[in-house]
Design a protein around this motif. Structure first.
Motif, PDB file in Angstrom:
ATOM      1  N   SER A   1       8.419  -4.283   9.186  1.00  0.00           N
ATOM      2  CA  SER A   1       7.272  -3.994   8.321  1.00  0.00           C
ATOM      3  C   SER A   1       7.243  -4.946   7.136  1.00  0.00           C
ATOM      4  O   SER A   1       8.253  -5.570   6.787  1.00  0.00           O
TER       5      SER A   1
ATOM      6  N   PHE B   1      -2.282   7.244   9.090  1.00  0.00           N
ATOM      7  CA  PHE B   1      -1.574   6.135   9.711  1.00  0.00           C
ATOM      8  C   PHE B   1      -0.956   6.582  11.033  1.00  0.00           C
ATOM      9  O   PHE B   1      -0.597   7.751  11.201  1.00  0.00           O
TER      10      PHE B   1
ATOM     11  N   ARG C   1       9.606   7.851   5.248  1.00  0.00           N
ATOM     12  CA  ARG C   1       8.774   6.956   6.045  1.00  0.00           C
ATOM     13  C   ARG C   1       9.595   6.164   7.031  1.00  0.00           C
ATOM     14  O   ARG C   1       9.230   6.006   8.173  1.00  0.00           O
TER      15      ARG C   1
ATOM     16  N   PHE D   1       1.267   4.151  13.076  1.00  0.00           N
ATOM     17  CA  PHE D   1       2.333   3.258  13.551  1.00  0.00           C
ATOM     18  C   PHE D   1       1.993   2.679  14.922  1.00  0.00           C
ATOM     19  O   PHE D   1       2.862   2.469  15.762  1.00  0.00           O
TER      20      PHE D   1
ATOM     21  N   THR E   1      -4.275   4.012   6.097  1.00  0.00           N
ATOM     22  CA  THR E   1      -3.138   3.251   5.601  1.00  0.00           C
ATOM     23  C   THR E   1      -1.955   4.183   5.400  1.00  0.00           C
ATOM     24  O   THR E   1      -2.074   5.413   5.471  1.00  0.00           O
ATOM     25  N   LEU E   2      -0.803   3.579   5.102  1.00  0.00           N
ATOM     26  CA  LEU E   2       0.403   4.345   4.807  1.00  0.00           C
ATOM     27  C   LEU E   2       0.587   4.523   3.298  1.00  0.00           C
ATOM     28  O   LEU E   2       1.614   4.995   2.837  1.00  0.00           O
TER      29      LEU E   2
ATOM     30  N   ASN F   1      -4.081   0.471   9.443  1.00  0.00           N
ATOM     31  CA  ASN F   1      -4.533   0.624  10.824  1.00  0.00           C
ATOM     32  C   ASN F   1      -5.834  -0.138  11.043  1.00  0.00           C
ATOM     33  O   ASN F   1      -6.722  -0.114  10.187  1.00  0.00           O
TER      34      ASN F   1
ATOM     35  N   SER G   1       0.386  -1.843   5.292  1.00  0.00           N
ATOM     36  CA  SER G   1       0.312  -0.984   6.478  1.00  0.00           C
ATOM     37  C   SER G   1      -1.110  -0.442   6.603  1.00  0.00           C
ATOM     38  O   SER G   1      -1.429   0.610   6.049  1.00  0.00           O
TER      39      SER G   1
ATOM     40  N   ARG H   1       9.422  -9.501   5.035  1.00  0.00           N
ATOM     41  CA  ARG H   1       9.472  -8.322   5.893  1.00  0.00           C
ATOM     42  C   ARG H   1      10.816  -7.609   5.813  1.00  0.00           C
ATOM     43  O   ARG H   1      11.798  -8.129   5.275  1.00  0.00           O
TER      44      ARG H   1
ATOM     45  N   GLN I   1      11.618  -1.291  14.063  1.00  0.00           N
ATOM     46  CA  GLN I   1      10.324  -1.638  13.481  1.00  0.00           C
ATOM     47  C   GLN I   1      10.496  -2.684  12.396  1.00  0.00           C
ATOM     48  O   GLN I   1      11.489  -2.686  11.661  1.00  0.00           O
TER      49      GLN I   1
ATOM     50  N   TYR J   1       2.629  -1.798  12.316  1.00  0.00           N
ATOM     51  CA  TYR J   1       2.194  -1.487  10.964  1.00  0.00           C
ATOM     52  C   TYR J   1       0.805  -2.050  10.650  1.00  0.00           C
ATOM     53  O   TYR J   1       0.375  -2.002   9.500  1.00  0.00           O
TER      54      TYR J   1
END
Length: 777
Positions: A391, A172, A80, A174, A754-755, A762, A760, A404, A389, A327
């Motif tokens: 997250s 997902f 990921r 990103f 989602t991830l 969307n 995460s 994070r 990134q 995310y």
């Protein structure tokens, strides 16, 4: 399961009595639905004079044509955080029209798609079998999204188009960096296909795409190691002998501007050298705070008819894209957090990614005999990515403080793919055979130099951005990733009595997966290479199907397949590559074609199992194997024209996707609604004063979905309404079309996917407008 055990064949019969009991009572309903739709229109052939939207466009814009393409190997899941491994390549064949005057002999079996470009119905496809086969004679569920739908819905990304296919849901993204989908309950791991060649992570433009073919389930195993849910294959536009030029300018909400150009024709007077050139420039902001995308895409193609029997095709793609990795939002309690859908929880000053992509393909086709031809292809792709990134890692739900994690990768991927296919047709004692024998090689090599460290926290209710101080910080996480395989495959499509079609074949893979990791500022990619773990997997996977066509309008079909799914490029906490994935599928269903094949439908019942499903450990760059997951359900797809002016696409999917083994046994797979469906209608005005005017609209709905495999929260159900209005100006010198689309007309708040964790999610776009002016001549 050890890699040494990869040759084990799954023989356990599914225990699906509960499933059959649950769905048996709706079979009659499905028959009635199909029949009722059919009864809404005339049961006689359409007369030559059709509505304005059905009049034949210029020859270069039809979908007839013999161009075929090649195989693609399998999908390869990727870690990921890097999200960088490069794709294998594959097949799926083009059906676009070639020169009507001189069709090259190399196309021993030309494809004749009778539907015009304005039609929502396609009668033939190639991605399911790598041969030109009528969909009614294909024992596999395959759905085609033609150019007419792409234009009517102003599709810019794959997600805009596959909403018209049952059982396919967005995963997902990103925020625009990648594009993942869920097919029959299983995700595609950010791998999609273009002309059968797999392309990872990036959101693929549709500027040079003629149509999209979706092959459902593990039946896509002909392409090698691939996710068992199926594959999405983009089929590109091909050079044409008749000149055609078009320019399309789109403009929409959030400062969206997109310009596309398409030109094709002859470079020599005798038509032996043809060209096509596609261009896209995209510049837009987003409803998400600080979101943006800037993209340039160029795709030239050449076709050289070297001799009446030999043809060379050369294709090149270049893409450069800047965007912001996003995310989305986080979960609080058992649902997405109640914060504005525009809220950004990353870092505006640091989280800006850049992708450079170069892809070249050479295809040499030679007709050995009238019924035999050989095709060799080579594909090279290079992908350079910088993707900083930020997250989420953990959330204090009382205070709203989100801990994070920061990651910045610099990756270079090189992928090499070669395929050779021999196809032929012959009869034995009155039995027709269409055979395919092929070999492919895939080699993907990716190096990643990255920085991975804790980031400053942020409050989701009152965000104060505080970017990570990267002064003096060195790369501390390195990856050397190599994937190679050779595959041999064969297929025989047998026809008996013009009513019985039998498909048999299989594929044997010799696969090697290597992954090396190194942690620490004093390490390098060379250290990761020294730490490589290597896994080998060899396996044969059968493929069988049957179609019985008692009448021209009805086909009953079934298939059974096994597959060596994707190599698990994901790694565990010890740095070991996870065991590869295996899958098994049983499928049965029926297909119909009414009104002189203008309205078609597919109803499929399937039972699909997958072992060694990888799931990322939340907040970590590692994954674990869940064990076994099962998906079973019913899918309904209806598309075509009901009356002279009315076209329809309607879908329904019942998807029962569950984890059968592992810590989350009994839970539903994430991102998968149990019930989903859509209806899209378009009407071309028939009255002379209004001829040229088209109106349309549709509803796209999904039921409740689980946000992760722990089923700790849910994404609420939703129904989104879209609308269309366009007008083709009656000018003889050119075709000028004015169009306006409104997506999410009722401004429904919804979530895309989602991830697989709680940090995460969307967020679906609010009401958006897209206008366009298109000139073609």
């Amino acid at each position: 399961m050890s890699s040494a055990g990869s040759s084990r064949v799954i023989t356990r019969m599914p225990t699906c009595s509960r499933f059959l009991t649950r769905v048996a009572h709706i079979v009659a309903t499905l028959f009635c639905l199909t029949g009722l739709t059919a009864c809404m229109g005339p049961a006689k052939p359409v007369p030559p004079t059709q509505s304005h939207a059905e009049q034949a466009p210029p020859a270069t814009e039809t979908v007839e044509g013999p161009k075929t393409l090649d195989p693609a190997p399998a999908t390869v899941p990727e870690p990921r955080i890097p999200l960088l491994p490069f794709p294998p390549i594959g097949s799926g064949q083009s059906i676009e029209e070639q020169d009507k005057v001189e069709v090259p002999v190399v196309e021993a079996k030309p494809v004749h798609v009778t539907a015009q470009r304005e039609s929502y119905n396609v009668e033939r496809a190639t991605s399911a079998t790598k041969t030109d086969t009528p969909i009614m004679e294909t024992p596999i569920s395959i759905q085609v999204i033609p150019q007419a739908v792409l234009q009517d819905q102003q599709a810019i990304q794959i997600e805009d188009a596959v909403k018209n296919v049952s059982g396919v849901f967005p995963g997902f993204t990103f925020g625009g960096f990648g594009e993942e989908f869920i097919i029959r309950g299983f995700n595609t791991n950010f791998n999609n296909y273009r002309d059968g060649f797999r392309l990872s992570a990036d959101r693929l433009p549709l500027a040079n795409i003629e149509r999209i073919e979706v092959v459902k389930g593990a039946a896509a195993n002909l392409y090698g190691r691939i996710e068992p849910g199926g594959m999405i294959n983009l089929v590109t536009k091909r050079p044409q002998a008749e000149s055609m030029y078009s320019l399309n300018q789109q403009f929409g909400s959030y400062n969206e501007y997109r310009t596309t150009a398409d030109a094709t024709g002859r470079l020599t007077t005798d038509g032996t050298l043809l060209y096509r050139f596609n261009l896209e420039y995209l510049n837009k902001d987003s409803f998400r705070d600080y979101g943006f995308t800037k993209r340039i895409f160029v795709a030239p193609s050449l076709t050289w008819k070297m001799t009446p029997r030999t043809q060379l095709d050369l294709d090149f793609n270049y893409l450069n894209q800047d965007t912001r990795e996003d995310y989305g939002i986080v979960a609080v309690g058992n649902r997405p957090a109640s914060i504005p859908r525009s809220r950004y929880l990353g870092e505006p000053t640091t989280d800006k990614s850049n992708t450079g992509f170069y892809n070249s393909t050479a295809t040499l086709t030679h007709a050995i005999h009238e019924n035999w031809k050989v095709r060799a292809r080579f594909n090279y792709a290079r992908r350079d990515v910088v993707d900083p990134q930020t997250s989420g890692a953990s959330l204090d739900e009382q205070t709203g403080e989100l801990q994070r994690f920061f990651y910045k990768g610099n990756a270079t991927g090189n992928t090499y793919m070669g395929t050779v296919d021999l196809t032929g047709r012959f009869d034995t004692a009155g039995i027709e055979h269409d055979v395919l024998v092929g070999w492919d090689y895939y080699g993907g090599f990716t190096d990643v130099k990255s920085t991975s460290l804790a980031a400053n926290p942020i409050n989701i209710y009152n965000p104060q951005y505080d970017p990570t101080n990267l002064a003096g910080v060195k790369n501390n996480f390195f990856i050397d990733q190599r994937t190679q395989w050779n595959g041999l495959y064969f297929q025989d499509q047998i026809t008996l009595f013009d009513k019985l079609h039998i498909l048999g074949g299989g594929r044997y893979d010799w696969a090697t997966q290597e992954l090396g990791l190194a942690f620490g500022a004093d390490q390098s990619v060379a250290d990761a290479t020294n730490n490589i773990n290597k896994a080998k997997n060899n396996r044969f996977n059968p493929r069988a199907g049957i179609v019985y066509q008692p009448w021209q309008w009805l086909s009953l079909y079934g298939n059974y397949v096994q597959s060596l799914g994707s190599a698990n490029l994901a790694f565990d906490a010890s740095g070991n590559i996870l065991d590869p994935q295996y899958a098994e599928q049983y499928e049965a269903g029926f297909k119909t074609a009414f009104f002189n094949d203008r309205l078609t439908s597919t109803v499929a019942f399937y039972h699909l199992t997958k072992e060694n499903l990888p799931v990322q450990v939340p907040g970590q760059p590692f994954s674990e194997a869940v064990g076994e997951a099962r998906s079973q359900g019913v899918e309904v797809d209806i598309a075509g024209r009901i009356t002279e002016g009315l076209s329809i696409i309607t879908t329904y999917a019942y998807t029962d996707a569950e984890i059968m083994k592992g810590d989350n046994k009994g839970n539903r797979l994430w991102n998968v609604p149990k019930h989903a469906g859509s209806v899209w209608l378009k009407y071309d005005m028939q009255q002379e004063p209004l001829r040229g005017l088209t109106v349309g609209g549709g509803v796209f709905a999904q039921g409740k979905r689980q946000g992760d495999n722990q089923n700790s929260y849910q994404l609420p159900s939703y129904a989104r309404v879209d609308a269309l209005m366009k007008y083709q100006i009656p000018i003889t010198m050119a075709r000028i079309t004015l169009q306006l689309n409104v997506n999410n007309l009722l401004d429904q708040k919804y979530y895309g996917g989602t991830l697989g964790d709680r940090f995460s999610i969307n967020v679906g776009a609010p009401r958006t407008f897209i206008g366009s002016i298109r000139i073609a001549y």
